[in-house]
Design an enzyme around this catalytic site. Structure first.
Site, PDB file in Angstrom:
ATOM      1  N   HIS A 161       0.813  -0.815   0.144  1.00 34.69           N
ATOM      2  CA  HIS A 161       0.268   0.333  -0.053  1.00 34.69           C
ATOM      3  C   HIS A 161       0.766   1.357  -0.280  1.00 34.69           C
ATOM      4  O   HIS A 161       0.578   2.296   0.106  1.00 34.69           O
ATOM      5  CB  HIS A 161      -0.749  -0.016   1.685  1.00 34.69           C
ATOM      6  CG  HIS A 161      -1.737   1.052   1.684  1.00 34.69           C
ATOM      7  ND1 HIS A 161      -3.294   0.972   0.455  1.00 34.69           N
ATOM      8  CD2 HIS A 161      -2.409   1.853   1.807  1.00 34.69           C
ATOM      9  CE1 HIS A 161      -3.304   2.367   0.832  1.00 34.69           C
ATOM     10  NE2 HIS A 161      -3.042   2.699   2.173  1.00 34.69           N
ATOM     11  N   TRP A 162       2.223   1.118   0.261  1.00 29.62           N
ATOM     12  CA  TRP A 162       3.312   2.496   0.645  1.00 29.62           C
ATOM     13  C   TRP A 162       4.380   1.921  -0.481  1.00 29.62           C
ATOM     14  O   TRP A 162       5.224   2.834  -0.093  1.00 29.62           O
ATOM     15  CB  TRP A 162       3.548   2.198   2.392  1.00 29.62           C
ATOM     16  CG  TRP A 162       3.504   3.376   2.485  1.00 29.62           C
ATOM     17  CD1 TRP A 162       2.849   4.529   2.384  1.00 29.62           C
ATOM     18  CD2 TRP A 162       4.972   3.956   3.837  1.00 29.62           C
ATOM     19  NE1 TRP A 162       3.003   5.938   3.200  1.00 29.62           N
ATOM     20  CE2 TRP A 162       4.593   5.091   4.473  1.00 29.62           C
ATOM     21  CE3 TRP A 162       5.279   2.852   4.965  1.00 29.62           C
ATOM     22  CZ2 TRP A 162       4.733   5.576   5.115  1.00 29.62           C
ATOM     23  CZ3 TRP A 162       6.221   3.417   5.248  1.00 29.62           C
ATOM     24  CH2 TRP A 162       6.026   4.682   5.861  1.00 29.62           C
TER      25      TRP A 162
END
Length: 288
Positions: A261-262
């Site tokens: 997600h990052w």
């Protein structure tokens, strides 16, 4: 960090918004962080600011509810509240239009700002943005962990380490203990514990407002948009990438393997190259 870096607080609509401002006098790029516990602008974009500041003026605020900004968020329409605050921040800084890059919660805020006032936004970069198809399926395992952080027995370093290493990124071993410690200390600010900025939507109206794919304006949004999504994202479903690319008239989608997600942190080199090129006036990243 760039020698011209300035840190200061700006009063916006009655709230104090802390920001870092660095880079050249070129077009402004505002980097908007996600909504995980203990998040802040510079901690989320620590691997990107210097690279982008070589070509752009880079503004990195702490979103309302996070870091050194005021902790109030209007939970009746959170993305609308964030968009209004960010627009007010641009007003206070004397910036008529800026490029926006947002991850997760910040991506949803950037998209809502563009939907409400597209003339205030140049280009959009959305990394695993929130608010994409959120009423069409149950929350992901990662989002459940995020939303439950302040529940039960309350926040703990163990809960935060589990979320970051097992749900936020693909390779949890790559996350240093120092980053966990930094975010944990920020997450236990008494004001934040008493009133967490990110919470489960209360009421159907709020839930529908937070699903930006139900906003008909999305199919007419003129702003060139780069959608970036990790194929291993456990917080916001990777299927959101193709969904946005199919709905938006001027979007380019890039999805990467072994990425959670990052993306701006895990694949910083690739992210910095893609964003720098995309924001360039003579960008070769053709729109699909």
């Amino acid at each position: 960090m760039n020698s011209a870096t300035v840190e200061h607080t700006v009063r916006v609509r009655g709230a104090n918004i802390f920001l870092t401002d660095t880079g050249s006098d070129a077009p402004a790029v505002v980097l908007l962080h996600g909504g995980g516990p203990g998040a802040s602008g510079m901690s989320n974009y620590s691997r990107n600011v210097d690279a982008l500041a070589k070509s752009y003026r880079v503004i990195v605020p702490d979103m309302p509810g996070y870091g050194r900004s005021d902790k109030h968020v209007d939970h009746r329409d959170p993305f609308g509240y964030l968009a209004d605050t960010l627009r007010g921040l641009l007003d206070e800084l004397g910036i008529p239009s800026a490029h926006l890059a947002g991850n997760s919660y910040g991506g949803a805020a950037a998209l809502r700002l563009a939907l409400d006032t597209p003339h205030r936004v140049g280009k959009l970069v959305l990394m695993g943005p929130g608010g994409i198809g959120t009423t069409r399926a149950l929350p992901t395992a990662g989002l459940k962990r995020l939303l439950s952080y302040y529940g039960g027995e309350g926040p703990s370093r163990e809960k935060l380490a589990d979320f970051i290493r097992n749900y936020l990124v693909f390779d949890g071993a790559a996350v240093p203990d120092e980053l966990i410690d930094l975010r944990y200390q920020a997450s236990i600010d008494p004001e934040v514990v008493a009133n967490p900025p990110l919470r489960r939507p209360s009421g159907l109206r709020t839930l529908w407002r937070m699903d930006l794919t139900r906003d008909r304006r999305l199919t007419r949004l003129p702003n060139p948009t780069l959608v970036l999504w990790g194929l291993n994202d456990k917080v916001n479903r990777p299927s959101g990438g193709p969904l946005l690319a199919a709905m938006m008239p001027n979007a380019k989608l890039v999805m990467t393997s072994h990425t959670g997600h990052w993306m701006q942190w895990e694949r910083a080199g690739l992210f910095n190259r893609l964003v720098t090129e995309f924001l360039s006036p003579d960008s070769q990243l053709a729109m699909s």
